[in-house]
Design an enzyme around this catalytic site. Structure first.
Site, PDB file in Angstrom:
ATOM      1  N   LYS A   1       0.851  -1.191   0.000  1.00 45.73           N
ATOM      2  CA  LYS A   1       0.000   0.000   0.000  1.00 45.73           C
ATOM      3  C   LYS A   1       0.889   1.244   0.000  1.00 45.73           C
ATOM      4  O   LYS A   1       1.787   1.387   0.840  1.00 45.73           O
ATOM      5  CB  LYS A   1      -0.817  -0.012   1.286  1.00 45.73           C
ATOM      6  CG  LYS A   1      -2.286   0.221   1.098  1.00 45.73           C
ATOM      7  CD  LYS A   1      -2.971  -0.029   2.414  1.00 45.73           C
ATOM      8  CE  LYS A   1      -4.306   0.626   2.460  1.00 45.73           C
ATOM      9  NZ  LYS A   1      -4.843   0.603   3.818  1.00 45.73           N
TER      10      LYS A   1
HETATM   11  C1  E4P Z   1      -8.090   0.867   4.324  1.00 44.55           C
HETATM   12  O1  E4P Z   1      -7.477   0.608   3.323  1.00 44.55           O
HETATM   13  C2  E4P Z   1      -7.972   2.176   4.999  1.00 44.55           C
HETATM   14  O2  E4P Z   1      -6.671   2.368   5.480  1.00 44.55           O
HETATM   15  C3  E4P Z   1      -8.987   2.317   6.099  1.00 44.55           C
HETATM   16  O3  E4P Z   1     -10.232   1.857   5.610  1.00 44.55           O
HETATM   17  C4  E4P Z   1      -9.095   3.728   6.646  1.00 44.55           C
HETATM   18  O4  E4P Z   1     -10.224   3.821   7.488  1.00 44.55           O
HETATM   19  P1  E4P Z   1     -10.467   5.064   8.459  1.00 44.55           P
HETATM   20  O5  E4P Z   1     -10.699   6.275   7.625  1.00 44.55           O
HETATM   21  O6  E4P Z   1     -11.687   4.674   9.259  1.00 44.55           O
HETATM   22  O7  E4P Z   1      -9.239   5.215   9.304  1.00 44.55           O
END
Ligand code: E4P
Length: 215
Positions: free
Chosen positions: A83
């Site tokens: 990522k």
């Molecule tokens: C997933 O890929 C993201 O990092 C995650 O869904 C972020 O979620 P949040 O905005 O609730 O922290």
């Protein structure tokens, strides 16, 4: 639409994997920081539990550092997807890594332009964060719809992961605008099962059946 679990908690992943509905996992540094164990130990355990894409995020912000960390993460298991935040150095790294066959999930996407750049750099997955957009009074679901439409219209290869999902109503909303994947927190996954009529129905089936046993 496929479902991934959005957590770095091994117990949540073990439980959800038994339910048979998830086919991938996404993590991020904030989720990893909530856990007692070192993420270097958590990641291989997750890969053992779920046979599908497992997103693990780089911390470096410069091209060389991102590429180095990404190669290390990808070396942990064949299912690891790296990522990388959408930013110039990051997308340069996406181009290099995708040419090596390392799949990248471009994260922190908040606009169609960012999604287009990610797709052009060779991202396998693009993660628009709908909850965080809703938090500032913009429509996260509309962003997911626009990105999916753009990907389809131009026949781009990336899959769209609806991320930053905060409640169960987000899930059908992104499914109906064509998200390829929704990554959901464990609590939301639990809530998706719930309906009062299901609970009442199960209770009645069981009590009616028990009545026949005394006959
Ligand atoms: C997933 O890929 C993201 O990092 C995650 O869904 C972020 O979620 P949040 O905005 O609730 O922290």
């Amino acid at each position: 639409m496929k479902l991934y679990l959005d957590t770095a908690n091994v117990e949540e992943i073990r439980t959800a994997a038994k339910w048979g509905v998830i086919c991938g996992v996404t993590t991020n540094p904030s989720l990893a920081a909530k856990e007692d164990q070192d993420f270097g130990k958590i990641l291989p355990s997750i890969c053992d539990m779920v046979d599908g894409p497992i997103s693990a995020e780089v911390i470096a912000m410069d091209y060389e550092g991102i590429v180095r960390e990404a190669r290390e993460l990808a070396g942990v298991h064949k299912n690891v997807v790296v990522k990388i935040p959408v930013m110039p150095e990051g997308l340069g790294a996406v181009r290099t890594l995708s040419a090596e066959g390392i799949r990248v999930n471009v994260t922190l996407v908040f606009s169609v332009n960012q999604a287009l750049l990610a797709a052009r750099a060779g991202a396998a997955f693009i993660s628009p964060f709908l909850g965080r957009l809703d938090d500032i009074g913009q429509s996260g679901v509309e962003l997911v719809r626009d990105i999916v439409d753009m990907i389809d219209l131009h026949d781009l290869d990336a899959e769209v992961i609806a991320a930053s999902i905060r409640h169960p109503e987000h899930v059908p909303a992104v499914a109906l605008v064509g998200a390829h994947i929704a990554t959901v927190p464990f609590k939301v996954l639990e809530q998706m099962f719930k309906h009062p009529l299901t609970d009442l129905g199960i209770e009645k089936f069981v009590s009616d059946w028990k009545k026949t046993q005394g006959k």
